[in-house]
Design an enzyme around this catalytic site. Structure first.
Site, PDB file in Angstrom:
ATOM      1  N   LYS A  67      50.630  62.497  28.625  1.00  0.00           N
ATOM      2  CA  LYS A  67      49.662  62.917  30.085  1.00  0.00           C
ATOM      3  C   LYS A  67      48.181  62.032  29.956  1.00  0.00           C
ATOM      4  O   LYS A  67      47.774  62.398  28.910  1.00  0.00           O
ATOM      5  CB  LYS A  67      50.431  63.847  30.718  1.00  0.00           C
ATOM      6  N   LYS A  91      42.373  68.587  27.229  1.00  0.00           N
ATOM      7  CA  LYS A  91      42.036  69.045  29.129  1.00  0.00           C
ATOM      8  C   LYS A  91      43.402  69.414  29.836  1.00  0.00           C
ATOM      9  O   LYS A  91      43.290  70.110  30.455  1.00  0.00           O
ATOM     10  CB  LYS A  91      42.270  67.826  29.363  1.00  0.00           C
ATOM     11  N   LYS A 103      46.870  58.322  26.356  1.00  0.00           N
ATOM     12  CA  LYS A 103      45.635  57.772  27.105  1.00  0.00           C
ATOM     13  C   LYS A 103      46.348  55.969  26.903  1.00  0.00           C
ATOM     14  O   LYS A 103      46.399  55.700  25.346  1.00  0.00           O
ATOM     15  CB  LYS A 103      44.224  57.938  26.662  1.00  0.00           C
ATOM     16  N   THR A 187      40.127  64.544  41.982  1.00  0.00           N
ATOM     17  CA  THR A 187      39.216  65.184  40.533  1.00  0.00           C
ATOM     18  C   THR A 187      38.279  65.243  40.825  1.00  0.00           C
ATOM     19  O   THR A 187      37.684  66.384  40.576  1.00  0.00           O
ATOM     20  CB  THR A 187      39.288  64.037  39.805  1.00  0.00           C
ATOM     21  N   ASN A 219      36.296  55.960  42.821  1.00  0.00           N
ATOM     22  CA  ASN A 219      37.007  57.329  42.797  1.00  0.00           C
ATOM     23  C   ASN A 219      36.302  58.970  42.661  1.00  0.00           C
ATOM     24  O   ASN A 219      36.739  59.190  43.985  1.00  0.00           O
ATOM     25  CB  ASN A 219      38.411  57.460  42.626  1.00  0.00           C
ATOM     26  N   SER A 347      48.023  65.081  39.358  1.00  0.00           N
ATOM     27  CA  SER A 347      49.070  63.923  38.484  1.00  0.00           C
ATOM     28  C   SER A 347      50.493  65.106  38.055  1.00  0.00           C
ATOM     29  O   SER A 347      51.571  64.511  38.056  1.00  0.00           O
ATOM     30  CB  SER A 347      48.740  63.610  37.150  1.00  0.00           C
TER      31      SER A 347
HETATM   32  P1  NAD Z   1      35.849  54.293  39.498  1.00  0.00           P
HETATM   33  O1  NAD Z   1      36.692  52.483  38.653  1.00  0.00           O
HETATM   34  O2  NAD Z   1      36.393  54.272  40.098  1.00  0.00           O
HETATM   35  O3  NAD Z   1      34.399  54.657  39.906  1.00  0.00           O
HETATM   36  C1  NAD Z   1      33.812  54.185  38.547  1.00  0.00           C
HETATM   37  C2  NAD Z   1      32.378  53.990  39.062  1.00  0.00           C
HETATM   38  O4  NAD Z   1      31.424  53.649  37.835  1.00  0.00           O
HETATM   39  C3  NAD Z   1      31.884  52.816  39.663  1.00  0.00           C
HETATM   40  O5  NAD Z   1      31.306  53.028  40.654  1.00  0.00           O
HETATM   41  C4  NAD Z   1      31.378  51.872  39.280  1.00  0.00           C
HETATM   42  O6  NAD Z   1      30.438  51.286  38.915  1.00  0.00           O
HETATM   43  C5  NAD Z   1      30.198  52.644  38.242  1.00  0.00           C
HETATM   44  N1  NAD Z   1      29.634  52.578  36.759  1.00  0.00           N
HETATM   45  C6  NAD Z   1      29.966  51.260  36.131  1.00  0.00           C
HETATM   46  N2  NAD Z   1      29.496  51.709  34.527  1.00  0.00           N
HETATM   47  C7  NAD Z   1      28.568  52.581  35.465  1.00  0.00           C
HETATM   48  C8  NAD Z   1      27.142  52.366  34.707  1.00  0.00           C
HETATM   49  N3  NAD Z   1      27.096  52.202  32.914  1.00  0.00           N
HETATM   50  N4  NAD Z   1      25.990  53.268  35.184  1.00  0.00           N
HETATM   51  C9  NAD Z   1      26.496  53.478  36.373  1.00  0.00           C
HETATM   52  N5  NAD Z   1      27.511  53.563  36.875  1.00  0.00           N
HETATM   53  C10 NAD Z   1      28.485  52.864  36.549  1.00  0.00           C
HETATM   54  O7  NAD Z   1      36.702  55.179  37.951  1.00  0.00           O
HETATM   55  P2  NAD Z   1      36.585  57.097  38.351  1.00  0.00           P
HETATM   56  O8  NAD Z   1      38.712  56.689  38.809  1.00  0.00           O
HETATM   57  O9  NAD Z   1      36.055  57.122  39.114  1.00  0.00           O
HETATM   58  O10 NAD Z   1      36.237  57.345  36.917  1.00  0.00           O
HETATM   59  C11 NAD Z   1      35.157  57.575  37.033  1.00  0.00           C
HETATM   60  C12 NAD Z   1      35.036  58.525  35.395  1.00  0.00           C
HETATM   61  O11 NAD Z   1      35.901  59.644  35.581  1.00  0.00           O
HETATM   62  C13 NAD Z   1      35.580  58.021  34.512  1.00  0.00           C
HETATM   63  O12 NAD Z   1      35.109  58.233  32.939  1.00  0.00           O
HETATM   64  C14 NAD Z   1      37.136  58.538  34.154  1.00  0.00           C
HETATM   65  O13 NAD Z   1      38.057  58.243  32.680  1.00  0.00           O
HETATM   66  C15 NAD Z   1      36.728  59.999  34.555  1.00  0.00           C
HETATM   67  N6  NAD Z   1      38.870  60.667  35.219  1.00  0.00           N
HETATM   68  C16 NAD Z   1      38.303  59.951  36.116  1.00  0.00           C
HETATM   69  C17 NAD Z   1      39.685  60.657  36.815  1.00  0.00           C
HETATM   70  C18 NAD Z   1      40.278  59.738  37.551  1.00  0.00           C
HETATM   71  O14 NAD Z   1      41.256  60.610  38.745  1.00  0.00           O
HETATM   72  N7  NAD Z   1      40.861  58.649  38.701  1.00  0.00           N
HETATM   73  C19 NAD Z   1      40.609  61.624  35.783  1.00  0.00           C
HETATM   74  C20 NAD Z   1      39.208  62.173  35.018  1.00  0.00           C
HETATM   75  C21 NAD Z   1      38.107  61.958  34.762  1.00  0.00           C
END
Ligand code: NAD
Length: 414
Positions: A67, A91, A103, A187, A219, A347
């Site tokens: 997953k 996780k 992944k 999340t 997100n 999920s």
């Molecule tokens: P996303 O693409 O929706 O948002 C990422 C955000 O980070 C955006 O606002 C982008 O502009 C910003 N960003 C990108 N590069 C950057 C930088 N160098 N400095 C500052 N900001 C920056 O992604 P997301 O789904 O919100 O995921 C964010 C993190 O959370 C990732 O590490 C992802 O692996 C982790 N994560 C996401 C989920 C999920 O359900 N979406 C679950 C667990 C972990």
């Protein structure tokens, strides 16, 4: 090339020092079970043909089907995807859900592609991966650069290939395509539940007396900001890849989101000062939240962090060297494998609903999530006390215990 996988293995070695496990498990956790690299030819809107590279790493199936999300990002590479698949294994085990770890990723900047090009890329990716996907085999979800639409396309393409509707092959889909209520918020909501469960153990302060700075307003960061504000925390800074905004009096994250929608950037939001992403992490505040990408807090900037708590919502945002600096400064790190588990937990609820043909309400979903994360946060905290260690090693120890139990059940001769 990122060194995220080396960081991940370093975390494992440190956890094994406080919680040793069988050689059979140690050896397995040092290597992914399977890695696949594919080339995806895509017809572009201008008629040209471009080939994108995609990856899927199936790290561990000890506790269930693989997953993990699919990332569309220009820096995605096999090393990063391998590290992310490793963290998914931990996780899922920390959350106690019946899933293994995997992944995927494609090296692409999705912002430069049209919706048609993204659809063709996604369908092409699924065609290449179909033999190793399946509801009982490997179940992708969303990650950076992918969203519900992409996940809906993944399930649709897979269903066409196998000749029957198979929504349980992917999660994070749009609601009308079998998605779960509450998945988009999961999340961020999960981060808030984890924080609320641990807060009384970490500080005497109450949420209304605490300020929060969030790096990454996608997100995860945007939902987290909303949930924290509802609990009374004062969100004082936000940022995206282009830069951040700050007000020591606090800011309204919903209004900031509207400003970003209308202007494309957070900068210039009224009543705030523009800051860089580096400055955001170093602000005087109670809680700092890396919610963007890996390696945000390193040996270099860790000593400048002034918050008392780091809530890791991104995957792998803190290097092990930075962990040591933060520990010496008495800063508590709530680790990613616990704090951002909400996404994969909901999920898994989506997968369960698809398999059973059910549809649960958002209230039901978030209640289940809250109960689970409150219980496992306490479990992690109790282990940290028992093992006299930090929350990251304690979370790894909890996962190792569960992975070891799964291994001895599967291969009782090892
Ligand atoms: P996303 O693409 O929706 O948002 C990422 C955000 O980070 C955006 O606002 C982008 O502009 C910003 N960003 C990108 N590069 C950057 C930088 N160098 N400095 C500052 N900001 C920056 O992604 P997301 O789904 O919100 O995921 C964010 C993190 O959370 C990732 O590490 C992802 O692996 C982790 N994560 C996401 C989920 C999920 O359900 N979406 C679950 C667990 C972990």
């Amino acid at each position: 090339m990122s060194n995220a996988f080396e960081e991940a293995q370093q975390q494992l070695r440190r956890a094994l020092a406080v919680y040793p496990v069988s050689e059979g498990l140690r050896v397995r956790l040092a290597h992914p079970e399977r890695e696949v690299t594919v080339s995806i030819p895509v017809q572009m809107d201008d008629g040209s043909l471009r080939v994108f590279e995609g990856y899927r790493v199936q790290y561990s199936s000890l506790r269930g089907p693989y997953k993990g999300g699919i990332r569309y990002h220009p820096d995605a590479d096999i090393n990063e995807v391998r590290a992310l698949a490793f963290w998914m294994t931990f996780k899922c085990a920390v959350a106690g859900i019946p899933m293994g770890g995997g992944k995927g990723g494609v090296t692409v900047n999705p912002k430069t592609l049209s919706t048609g090009e993204i659809e063709r890329l996604t369908r092409g990716f699924v065609q290449k991966l179909a033999p190793i996907l399946g509801p009982q085999r490997d179940v992708p979800g969303p990650d950076v650069g992918t969203n519900a639409v992409v996940l809906g396309i993944i399930a649709d393409e897979y269903s066409k290939i196998v000749g029957k509707p198979t929504p349980a092959v992917a999660t994070g889909k749009p609601i009308h395509e079998g998605g779960s209520e509450g998945r988009a918020a999961a999340t961020g909501a999960g981060g808030m539940y984890t924080l609320m469960a641990l807060l009384p153990h970490l500080t005497k302060k109450k949420p209304r007396d605490m300020s929060v700075a969030i790096q990454g307003f996608g997100n995860v960061g945007s939902f987290l900001a909303r949930y924290l504000a509802k609990e009374g925390f004062n969100v004082i800074a936000l940022s995206d890849s282009r830069g951040g905004i700050y007000s020591d009096k606090g800011l309204d994250s919903d209004a900031a989101e509207k400003h970003k929608r209308e202007n494309g950037v957070l900068e210039g939001f009224s009543g705030t000062k523009n800051i860089t992403n580096e400055e955001l992490l170093e602000l005087p505040c109670d809680i700092v939240v890396p919610a963007a990408l890996e390696n945000a807090i390193t040996k270099k900037n860790a000593k400048k962090i002034r918050a008392g708590i780091v809530l890791e919502m991104a995957n792998g945002p803190t290097s092990t060297e930075a962990d040591d600096v933060l520990f010496k400064k008495g800063i508590q790190v709530i680790p990613d494998v616990l704090a951002n588990g909400g996404g994969v937990i909901v999920s898994t609820y989506e997968w369960e609903q698809n398999l059973k043909g059910e549809h649960w309400s958002e209230k039901e979903v978030l209640k289940k999530l809250r109960i689970l994360l409150t219980r496992e946060s306490k479990n992690v905290y109790d282990r940290s006390k028992k093992l006299k260690t930090d929350l990251r090693r304690a979370a790894f120890a909890l996962a190792l215990e569960r992975l070891d139990a799964a291994l001895s059940k599967k291969y009782s001769n090892i």
